[in-house]
Design a protein around this motif. Structure first.
Motif, PDB file in Angstrom:
ATOM      1  N   LEU A  80     -13.266  46.166  57.246  1.00 51.92           N
ATOM      2  CA  LEU A  80     -13.029  47.575  56.920  1.00 51.92           C
ATOM      3  C   LEU A  80     -13.733  47.962  55.625  1.00 51.92           C
ATOM      4  O   LEU A  80     -14.307  49.056  55.523  1.00 51.92           O
ATOM      5  CB  LEU A  80     -11.520  47.831  56.805  1.00 51.92           C
ATOM      6  N   ALA A  81     -13.694  47.082  54.629  1.00 46.72           N
ATOM      7  CA  ALA A  81     -14.317  47.373  53.348  1.00 46.72           C
ATOM      8  C   ALA A  81     -15.831  47.504  53.480  1.00 46.72           C
ATOM      9  O   ALA A  81     -16.442  48.423  52.916  1.00 46.72           O
ATOM     10  CB  ALA A  81     -13.966  46.285  52.338  1.00 46.72           C
ATOM     11  N   ALA A  82     -16.441  46.620  54.239  1.00 47.55           N
ATOM     12  CA  ALA A  82     -17.901  46.689  54.427  1.00 47.55           C
ATOM     13  C   ALA A  82     -18.284  47.972  55.152  1.00 47.55           C
ATOM     14  O   ALA A  82     -19.264  48.646  54.786  1.00 47.55           O
ATOM     15  CB  ALA A  82     -18.378  45.467  55.213  1.00 47.55           C
ATOM     16  N   GLY A  83     -17.529  48.324  56.189  1.00 49.33           N
ATOM     17  CA  GLY A  83     -17.825  49.558  56.912  1.00 49.33           C
ATOM     18  C   GLY A  83     -17.668  50.778  56.031  1.00 49.33           C
ATOM     19  O   GLY A  83     -18.463  51.719  56.090  1.00 49.33           O
ATOM     20  N   HIS A  84     -16.624  50.767  55.171  1.00 50.86           N
ATOM     21  CA  HIS A  84     -16.391  51.901  54.281  1.00 50.86           C
ATOM     22  C   HIS A  84     -17.498  52.014  53.238  1.00 50.86           C
ATOM     23  O   HIS A  84     -17.938  53.114  52.891  1.00 50.86           O
ATOM     24  CB  HIS A  84     -15.041  51.712  53.598  1.00 50.86           C
ATOM     25  N   VAL A  97     -20.719  50.975  53.521  1.00 55.32           N
ATOM     26  CA  VAL A  97     -21.945  51.485  54.156  1.00 55.32           C
ATOM     27  C   VAL A  97     -21.789  52.965  54.490  1.00 55.32           C
ATOM     28  O   VAL A  97     -22.738  53.760  54.358  1.00 55.32           O
ATOM     29  CB  VAL A  97     -22.280  50.660  55.415  1.00 55.32           C
ATOM     30  N   ALA A  98     -20.582  53.374  54.904  1.00 59.73           N
ATOM     31  CA  ALA A  98     -20.352  54.777  55.247  1.00 59.73           C
ATOM     32  C   ALA A  98     -20.574  55.698  54.058  1.00 59.73           C
ATOM     33  O   ALA A  98     -20.918  56.873  54.226  1.00 59.73           O
ATOM     34  CB  ALA A  98     -18.933  54.958  55.792  1.00 59.73           C
ATOM     35  N   ALA A  99     -20.406  55.176  52.855  1.00 58.15           N
ATOM     36  CA  ALA A  99     -20.632  55.995  51.670  1.00 58.15           C
ATOM     37  C   ALA A  99     -22.071  56.496  51.596  1.00 58.15           C
ATOM     38  O   ALA A  99     -22.348  57.527  50.976  1.00 58.15           O
ATOM     39  CB  ALA A  99     -20.295  55.192  50.411  1.00 58.15           C
ATOM     40  N   PHE A 100     -22.990  55.780  52.262  1.00 62.71           N
ATOM     41  CA  PHE A 100     -24.399  56.167  52.223  1.00 62.71           C
ATOM     42  C   PHE A 100     -24.847  56.914  53.483  1.00 62.71           C
ATOM     43  O   PHE A 100     -25.881  57.592  53.462  1.00 62.71           O
ATOM     44  CB  PHE A 100     -25.272  54.915  52.038  1.00 62.71           C
ATOM     45  N   VAL A 101     -24.108  56.798  54.574  1.00 63.39           N
ATOM     46  CA  VAL A 101     -24.532  57.432  55.834  1.00 63.39           C
ATOM     47  C   VAL A 101     -23.554  58.505  56.304  1.00 63.39           C
ATOM     48  O   VAL A 101     -23.739  59.096  57.354  1.00 63.39           O
ATOM     49  CB  VAL A 101     -24.699  56.371  56.947  1.00 63.39           C
ATOM     50  N   GLY A 102     -22.521  58.759  55.506  1.00 62.39           N
ATOM     51  CA  GLY A 102     -21.518  59.761  55.877  1.00 62.39           C
ATOM     52  C   GLY A 102     -20.143  59.128  55.954  1.00 62.39           C
ATOM     53  O   GLY A 102     -19.920  58.232  56.775  1.00 62.39           O
ATOM     54  N   LEU A 103     -19.217  59.579  55.095  1.00 59.03           N
ATOM     55  CA  LEU A 103     -17.923  58.918  54.998  1.00 59.03           C
ATOM     56  C   LEU A 103     -17.167  58.917  56.320  1.00 59.03           C
ATOM     57  O   LEU A 103     -16.369  58.015  56.596  1.00 59.03           O
ATOM     58  CB  LEU A 103     -17.074  59.585  53.913  1.00 59.03           C
ATOM     59  N   SER A 104     -17.419  59.899  57.173  1.00 60.04           N
ATOM     60  CA  SER A 104     -16.742  59.938  58.477  1.00 60.04           C
ATOM     61  C   SER A 104     -17.159  58.787  59.378  1.00 60.04           C
ATOM     62  O   SER A 104     -16.513  58.527  60.395  1.00 60.04           O
ATOM     63  CB  SER A 104     -17.031  61.266  59.182  1.00 60.04           C
ATOM     64  N   ALA A 105     -18.254  58.089  59.006  1.00 61.51           N
ATOM     65  CA  ALA A 105     -18.706  56.941  59.794  1.00 61.51           C
ATOM     66  C   ALA A 105     -17.915  55.686  59.481  1.00 61.51           C
ATOM     67  O   ALA A 105     -18.051  54.680  60.192  1.00 61.51           O
ATOM     68  CB  ALA A 105     -20.189  56.673  59.535  1.00 61.51           C
ATOM     69  N   SER A 106     -17.092  55.716  58.441  1.00 63.02           N
ATOM     70  CA  SER A 106     -16.240  54.566  58.154  1.00 63.02           C
ATOM     71  C   SER A 106     -15.412  54.253  59.390  1.00 63.02           C
ATOM     72  O   SER A 106     -14.700  55.120  59.900  1.00 63.02           O
ATOM     73  CB  SER A 106     -15.305  54.883  56.977  1.00 63.02           C
ATOM     74  N   PRO A 107     -15.482  53.039  59.925  1.00 60.30           N
ATOM     75  CA  PRO A 107     -14.735  52.733  61.161  1.00 60.30           C
ATOM     76  C   PRO A 107     -13.251  53.054  61.048  1.00 60.30           C
ATOM     77  O   PRO A 107     -12.642  53.531  62.007  1.00 60.30           O
ATOM     78  CB  PRO A 107     -14.980  51.232  61.347  1.00 60.30           C
ATOM     79  N   TYR A 108     -12.686  52.813  59.879  1.00 61.77           N
ATOM     80  CA  TYR A 108     -11.264  53.102  59.672  1.00 61.77           C
ATOM     81  C   TYR A 108     -10.981  54.586  59.870  1.00 61.77           C
ATOM     82  O   TYR A 108     -10.062  54.983  60.601  1.00 61.77           O
ATOM     83  CB  TYR A 108     -10.882  52.659  58.269  1.00 61.77           C
ATOM     84  N   LEU A 160     -24.612  52.218  61.478  1.00 59.23           N
ATOM     85  CA  LEU A 160     -24.745  51.092  60.551  1.00 59.23           C
ATOM     86  C   LEU A 160     -23.387  50.682  59.969  1.00 59.23           C
ATOM     87  O   LEU A 160     -23.178  49.510  59.649  1.00 59.23           O
ATOM     88  CB  LEU A 160     -25.706  51.456  59.416  1.00 59.23           C
ATOM     89  N   ALA A 161     -22.474  51.639  59.839  1.00 61.30           N
ATOM     90  CA  ALA A 161     -21.168  51.325  59.241  1.00 61.30           C
ATOM     91  C   ALA A 161     -20.347  50.383  60.128  1.00 61.30           C
ATOM     92  O   ALA A 161     -19.903  49.326  59.661  1.00 61.30           O
ATOM     93  CB  ALA A 161     -20.407  52.612  58.932  1.00 61.30           C
ATOM     94  N   PRO A 162     -20.119  50.702  61.418  1.00 60.10           N
ATOM     95  CA  PRO A 162     -19.366  49.753  62.239  1.00 60.10           C
ATOM     96  C   PRO A 162     -20.124  48.450  62.492  1.00 60.10           C
ATOM     97  O   PRO A 162     -19.493  47.393  62.660  1.00 60.10           O
ATOM     98  CB  PRO A 162     -19.116  50.521  63.536  1.00 60.10           C
ATOM     99  N   ALA A 198     -13.127  45.130  46.217  1.00 62.44           N
ATOM    100  CA  ALA A 198     -14.163  45.788  45.418  1.00 62.44           C
ATOM    101  C   ALA A 198     -15.098  46.612  46.292  1.00 62.44           C
ATOM    102  O   ALA A 198     -15.489  47.728  45.930  1.00 62.44           O
ATOM    103  CB  ALA A 198     -14.951  44.737  44.632  1.00 62.44           C
ATOM    104  N   ALA A 199     -15.455  46.062  47.447  1.00 60.14           N
ATOM    105  CA  ALA A 199     -16.337  46.799  48.361  1.00 60.14           C
ATOM    106  C   ALA A 199     -15.659  48.062  48.868  1.00 60.14           C
ATOM    107  O   ALA A 199     -16.286  49.131  48.958  1.00 60.14           O
ATOM    108  CB  ALA A 199     -16.727  45.899  49.533  1.00 60.14           C
ATOM    109  N   GLY A 200     -14.374  47.956  49.201  1.00 59.08           N
ATOM    110  CA  GLY A 200     -13.667  49.134  49.685  1.00 59.08           C
ATOM    111  C   GLY A 200     -13.557  50.206  48.627  1.00 59.08           C
ATOM    112  O   GLY A 200     -13.774  51.390  48.897  1.00 59.08           O
ATOM    113  N   VAL A 201     -13.219  49.803  47.397  1.00 58.18           N
ATOM    114  CA  VAL A 201     -13.113  50.762  46.301  1.00 58.18           C
ATOM    115  C   VAL A 201     -14.470  51.396  46.011  1.00 58.18           C
ATOM    116  O   VAL A 201     -14.584  52.614  45.794  1.00 58.18           O
ATOM    117  CB  VAL A 201     -12.550  50.082  45.044  1.00 58.18           C
ATOM    118  N   ALA A 202     -15.515  50.575  46.015  1.00 56.32           N
ATOM    119  CA  ALA A 202     -16.862  51.106  45.778  1.00 56.32           C
ATOM    120  C   ALA A 202     -17.237  52.119  46.856  1.00 56.32           C
ATOM    121  O   ALA A 202     -17.836  53.166  46.567  1.00 56.32           O
ATOM    122  CB  ALA A 202     -17.869  49.959  45.743  1.00 56.32           C
ATOM    123  N   GLY A 203     -16.893  51.815  48.090  1.00 56.26           N
ATOM    124  CA  GLY A 203     -17.198  52.750  49.171  1.00 56.26           C
ATOM    125  C   GLY A 203     -16.496  54.079  48.979  1.00 56.26           C
ATOM    126  O   GLY A 203     -17.095  55.150  49.189  1.00 56.26           O
TER     127      GLY A 203
END
Length: 489
Positions: A18-22, A24-35, A119-121, A157-162
Motif C-alpha cells: 500500500l505504501a509503495a502504491g501511495h 507512486v500515486a503522488a506522481f501520477v495522480g493521488l486517485s491512482a493509489s490502490p488503497y 504504475l501505482a498498483p 516512511a514511503a506511505g507518509v512521503a506519498g
C-alpha cells in the motif's frame, strides 16, 4: 516458521504494498493509489440502501469509517496470508498478486487519472511480493527482529512521503493569491432577527467549517485556480472554455443560498446556508447559444463525479460559484469553482470542483446517482425540523420550541407546532431573507411537568404544507413531520 513471525511477514507485506502504491500515486495522480482507488470503487458499487445507511449512521465520518474498515480487512488478509505461508511462500505470493490485480482493476475504473496511473498498483504488486518473499526467506533463516523493524520503518516512511507529495499542490497559496472577491451585485444584508440562536437554531449564515459536506470524494481534489478551466460544450452554438480569471473578471453576483442534501432524514443536519459569489450559469449558456431540444446541464467534477440538472431551472437560478462567505471557496467545498443551484438537491445540482458543463438531454446522459436508484429530477421538498428542545432532553419552566424550515425556491410562509397531538399553533418566523434560503422559527408553549412530544410542519408560499407520511430519502428526498420527545421539569 513461528506463527507470530509468519503473521508479521504477511502484515508488513500488505503495508509495504500500500505504501509503495501511495508513493507512486503522488506522481501520477493521488486517485491512482490502490488503497484510494479500491475505496472509490467500493463507493461506486455501494447500493443506495447501504450508502443511505452509512450516511445516517456515520454522517460526515462515513469515508473515514470506510477507509478504516478497509485497513482492518487488509490487515486480516495479510495476517492470514502469512500464517498460510509458514511452510511455503507460495500462498502469500498469490495473495499479493491477487490484491494487486484488484488494485489495477480499481484504477482502471477511475475517470480522473491517466494511463500512467497503472504504475501505482504495479508498484504495489512489486513491493508486496518483494517484501513478503524477502522477510519469508530471512525468517526461515532465523532472521532478526531488526529486519522486521527496518521493513516496517521504510514502509511507513514511503506511505507518509506519498501523502505529503500527493498534497504538494499549494491550494491554500492559490486561494490566498486570489484575495478579496468583490461582487458587483451584493446580497442583501442579513436583517436582525433572521435566526434565533439563543433559542437553539443555527446561525443564519453557516461558516465554511460548519457547512455540511456529503460527496463521493475519498481524497479532496487539489486544484490551483491558475491551472483550472471550465469547458462548456454539447448542444451549444459556440463551445467555450473559461479560466478562473475570465470568470472573476465578469460581473460577479453574490446570493444567499441554502443547500440541502437528499440524504437528509427527517430532522437531519445536512442543510446549510451561505453567501455564494460567482456568475450566473444562464448568462454563460446564453452566450454559448443553447440549441433547441436540450433539457439537461450535465456537469462533471475533476474527480469524475457527474450530475444532471434540469436546464430550465439552471438557466433561471444557477451559479458558477467561486466564493463563499466573502472568501474563495474552501478546498473541501469545491475550490476553485462549483455549481450552486437553489431549489434542487445537491446530487443533481451542486457539483464541486466542476470542470465540464455539457448541454445535453436526460435521454442521452445520466448523472452518477441516477443508475443507483435516485430520481433524475429532484426539487427540494418543503420541510421543517425542531432544533430545540433536544430529543430526550429536559426543560425547566416555560418551554421554547425553536427550529428551521426550508422550501427553496418557493419560500416558507408559516410553521406550525403542536404538542401531544393537540391543536396546531403558529410559530413566530424569523426575518424573510430570500425564498432560496432557510427560515428560522420559534414558539413559546405552556406545558405541564412531565413527558411531551412536539411536532412541526411548514407551509410554503404556494400554500403547500409538508407531507405527514414518513418516506425514506430514496429516491427523491425524505418526507414527514419531525417530532421530539422531552421532559418538562
Amino acid at each position: 516458521m513461528k506463527p507470530v513471525k509468519a503473521a508479521l511477514t504477511g502484515l508488513l507485506a500488505i503495508v509495504a504494498a500500500l505504501a509503495a502504491g501511495h508513493l507512486v500515486a503522488a506522481f501520477v495522480g493521488l486517485s491512482a493509489s490502490p488503497y484510494l482507488a479500491v475505496g472509490n470503487a467500493a463507493i461506486d458499487l455501494t447500493p443506495s440502501w447501504l450508502k443511505d445507511f452509512a450516511v445516517t449512521a456515520f454522517g460526515t465520518y462515513d469515508k473515514a469509517v470506510l477507509l478504516t474498515g478497509m485497513a482492518l480487512v487488509l490487515a486480516g488478509i495479510g495476517v492470514a496470508a502469512g500464517l498460510a505461508s509458514r511452510n511455503s511462500a507460495t500462498p502469500g505470493s498469490v495473495v499479493a498478486v491477487v490484491l494487486g490485480l484488484v488494485g489495477i482493476a480499481a484504477v482502471l475504473t477511475r475517470p480522473d487519472v491517466g494511463q500512467l496511473a497503472l504504475l501505482a498498483p504495479i508498484a504495489s504488486i512489486a513491493a508486496g511480493l518483494w517484501v513478503f518473499r524477502r522477510l519469508h526467506r530471512q525468517t526461515e533463516e532465523d532472521g532478526s527482529r531488526r529486519d522486521f523493524l527496518v521493513t516496517a520503518g521504510l514502509a511507513v516512511a514511503a506511505g507518509v512521503a506519498g501523502q505529503l507529495l500527493g498534497n504538494r499542490t499549494d491550494v491554500e497559496g492559490s486561494r490566498r493569491a486570489i484575495g478579496d472577491l468583490t461582487p458587483k451585485t451584493k446580497a442583501p444584508e442579513i436583517p436582525v432577527g433572521a435566526d434565533f440562536v439563543k433559542d437553539g437554531t443555527p446561525s443564519f449564515i453557516t461558516s465554511g467549517d460548519d457547512f455540511y459536506r456529503i460527496d463521493t470524494a475519498l481524497s479532496v481534489p487539489r486544484i490551483r485556480a491558475e491551472e483550472w478551466a471550465l469547458r462548456v460544450h454539447g448542444m451549444v452554438e459556440r463551445p467555450m472554455v473559461l479560466t478562473f480569471e475570465e470568470i472573476r473578471s465578469r460581473d460577479l453576483v453574490e446570493e444567499t443560498i441554502t443547500l440541502t442534501c437528499v440524504s437528509n432524514e427527517v430532522g437531519g443536519p445536512y442543510i446549510s446556508n451561505a453567501n455564494f459569489v460567482g456568475i450566473r450559469i444562464g448568462d454563460v449558456l446564453r452566450e454559448a447559444g443553447v440549441k433547441a431540444g436540450a433539457d439537461q446541464l450535465f456537469s462533471t467534477s475533476d474527480d469524475g463525479f457527474t450530475a444532471g440538472s434540469p436546464l430550465d431551472h439552471v438557466l433561471e437560478r444557477g451559479l458558477i460559484a467561486i466564493g463563499m462567505n466573502g472568501q474563495p471557496l474552501p478546498a473541501e467545498h469545491g475550490f476553485p469553482a462549483r455549481l450552486v443551484v437553489p431549489g434542487l438537491y445537491g446530487y443533481v445540482s451542486a457539483t464541486k470542483w466542476v470542470t465540464d458543463l455539457n448541454v445535453t438531454t436526460f435521454a442521452k446522459e445520466q448523472g452518477y446517482w441516477i443508475p443507483r436508484g435516485w430520481a433524475a429530477r429532484a426539487p427540494i421538498k418543503t420541510m421543517s425540523r425542531i432544533d430545540r428542545p433536544r430529543r430526550m432532553g429536559k426543560v425547566q419552566g416555560r418551554t421554547v420550541v425553536a427550529g428551521t424550515a426550508w422550501a427553496q425556491p418557493k419560500g416558507v410562509a408559516k410553521v406550525e407546532v403542536r404538542a401531544d397531538g393537540g391543536p396546531w399553533q403558529e410559530a413566530q418566523l424569523g426575518a424573510d431573507v430570500s425564498d432560496s434560503t432557510w427560515r428560522m422559527w420559534r414558539i413559546e408553549m405552556d406545558l405541564r411537568p412531565g413527558s411531551h412530544t412536539v411536532e412541526c410542519r411548514a407551509t410554503d408560499k404556494t400554500g403547500y404544507t409538508q407531507d405527514q407520511a414518513r418516506l425514506d430519502p430514496v429516491p427523491d428526498g425524505a418526507t414527514g413531520w419531525h417530532s421530539v420527545t422531552f421532559t418538562v421539569e
